[in-house]
Enzyme design. Sequence first.
Site, PDB file in Angstrom:
ATOM      1  N   ASP A  44       0.816  -1.211   0.000  1.00  0.00           N
ATOM      2  CA  ASP A  44       0.000   0.000   0.000  1.00  0.00           C
ATOM      3  C   ASP A  44       0.852   1.264   0.000  1.00  0.00           C
ATOM      4  O   ASP A  44       0.469   2.276  -0.588  1.00  0.00           O
ATOM      5  CB  ASP A  44      -0.931   0.001   1.216  1.00  0.00           C
ATOM      6  CG  ASP A  44      -2.042  -1.036   1.097  1.00  0.00           C
ATOM      7  OD1 ASP A  44      -2.454  -1.321  -0.043  1.00  0.00           O
ATOM      8  OD2 ASP A  44      -2.489  -1.562   2.123  1.00  0.00           O
ATOM      9  N   GLY A  45       2.013   1.221   0.661  1.00  0.00           N
ATOM     10  CA  GLY A  45       2.903   2.380   0.661  1.00  0.00           C
ATOM     11  C   GLY A  45       3.382   2.723  -0.730  1.00  0.00           C
ATOM     12  O   GLY A  45       3.433   3.899  -1.118  1.00  0.00           O
ATOM     13  N   GLN A  84       3.945  10.099   4.385  1.00  0.00           N
ATOM     14  CA  GLN A  84       5.089  10.071   3.474  1.00  0.00           C
ATOM     15  C   GLN A  84       5.666  11.454   3.198  1.00  0.00           C
ATOM     16  O   GLN A  84       6.845  11.572   2.873  1.00  0.00           O
ATOM     17  CB  GLN A  84       4.694   9.401   2.153  1.00  0.00           C
ATOM     18  CG  GLN A  84       4.338   7.931   2.307  1.00  0.00           C
ATOM     19  CD  GLN A  84       3.961   7.268   0.989  1.00  0.00           C
ATOM     20  OE1 GLN A  84       3.705   7.920  -0.012  1.00  0.00           O
ATOM     21  NE2 GLN A  84       3.915   5.941   0.990  1.00  0.00           N
ATOM     22  N   TYR A  96      -5.125   4.925   9.001  1.00  0.00           N
ATOM     23  CA  TYR A  96      -4.814   5.556  10.281  1.00  0.00           C
ATOM     24  C   TYR A  96      -6.082   5.991  11.013  1.00  0.00           C
ATOM     25  O   TYR A  96      -6.206   5.854  12.234  1.00  0.00           O
ATOM     26  CB  TYR A  96      -3.901   6.755  10.007  1.00  0.00           C
ATOM     27  CG  TYR A  96      -3.141   7.296  11.184  1.00  0.00           C
ATOM     28  CD1 TYR A  96      -3.102   6.633  12.407  1.00  0.00           C
ATOM     29  CD2 TYR A  96      -2.436   8.498  11.073  1.00  0.00           C
ATOM     30  CE1 TYR A  96      -2.394   7.142  13.472  1.00  0.00           C
ATOM     31  CE2 TYR A  96      -1.722   9.017  12.140  1.00  0.00           C
ATOM     32  CZ  TYR A  96      -1.708   8.344  13.335  1.00  0.00           C
ATOM     33  OH  TYR A  96      -1.003   8.861  14.390  1.00  0.00           O
ATOM     34  N   LEU A 138      -9.005   4.654  11.029  1.00  0.00           N
ATOM     35  CA  LEU A 138      -9.646   3.495  11.656  1.00  0.00           C
ATOM     36  C   LEU A 138      -8.991   3.185  12.999  1.00  0.00           C
ATOM     37  O   LEU A 138      -9.670   2.901  13.987  1.00  0.00           O
ATOM     38  CB  LEU A 138      -9.554   2.286  10.724  1.00  0.00           C
ATOM     39  CG  LEU A 138     -10.168   0.979  11.234  1.00  0.00           C
ATOM     40  CD1 LEU A 138     -11.684   1.084  11.278  1.00  0.00           C
ATOM     41  CD2 LEU A 138      -9.744  -0.197  10.364  1.00  0.00           C
ATOM     42  N   SER A 139      -7.661   3.257  13.044  1.00  0.00           N
ATOM     43  CA  SER A 139      -6.926   2.979  14.278  1.00  0.00           C
ATOM     44  C   SER A 139      -7.270   3.974  15.379  1.00  0.00           C
ATOM     45  O   SER A 139      -7.156   3.661  16.564  1.00  0.00           O
ATOM     46  CB  SER A 139      -5.415   3.018  14.010  1.00  0.00           C
ATOM     47  OG  SER A 139      -5.046   2.077  13.030  1.00  0.00           O
TER      48      SER A 139
END
Length: 292
Positions: A73-74, A247, A190, A192-193
């Site tokens: 994904d990155g 990023q 992020y 969601l976390s």
Amino acid sequence: MNNHFNCIGIVGHPRHPTALTTHEMLWRWLLDCGYDVIIEQQIAEELKLTDARTGTLAEIGQQADLAVVVGGDGNMLGAARVLARYDISVIGINRGNLGFLTDLDPDNAQQQLADVLEGHYIREQRFLLEAQVCQKNCQKRISTAINEVVLHPGKVAHMIEFEVYIDEKFAFSQRSDGLIISTPTGSTAYSLSAGGPILTPSLDAITLVPMFPHTLSARPLVINSSSTIRLRFSNMRSDLEISCDSQIALPIQEGEDVFIRRCDYPLNLIHPKDYSYFNTLSSKLGWSKKLF
């Protein structure tokens, strides 16, 4: 050969060098199928493909009809932020960990991609966010994000104070570790976390999710994607930053505001014909299984 995609770009820099074999396999197979293929310059150099047609990400975006991102994904986020500026479709082969945005299984990628190239695919547009850090009469610092824009302290975690305006109307003030501003695509990342809601990709909505707010009443907020968000800071006791997709970092200086809005151009994603968002939630994030 068909006319769905005539020129295909191969991009992505996997974490493990052994994954580069996927790039070479893909390059040779596409050439054998008669496609015009552009491979990212750095990858071609690492694989010593001296006879390959190469280009930068921007050149691939300008010249190719489809970009195949090999990696996790990155890799997809980094490549897609650039490729979204151009009229190009993007699909991913997962050579990372989660692979939420990279649909194709590396063990079956050739057959799945062959089906896509024959026209058996789903096209989907995902919107990006644009973040601007600026002061009156000063040059702007701008970046984009596919998942999220995050306001946070610089190098040391601590509480920060800020105000949030939506369409130039005061919405709320907050004392917290920061704020996550997420697209539907980023709602499973992020956000969601941090306890944010899951938004299906077709929703024209943006979520604002507090990070460890020092209050009992803070809740995630969902707003229309046509809105402009403005972050203001009255007492900056230390450096703050805006992070785009974890990023790219934009520093915030005294007297500057942050503006976040929907980007003018979308990302054109391609999925296999059998793609299901809810199946992806289940297989990648452990979403509840069917009972019968």
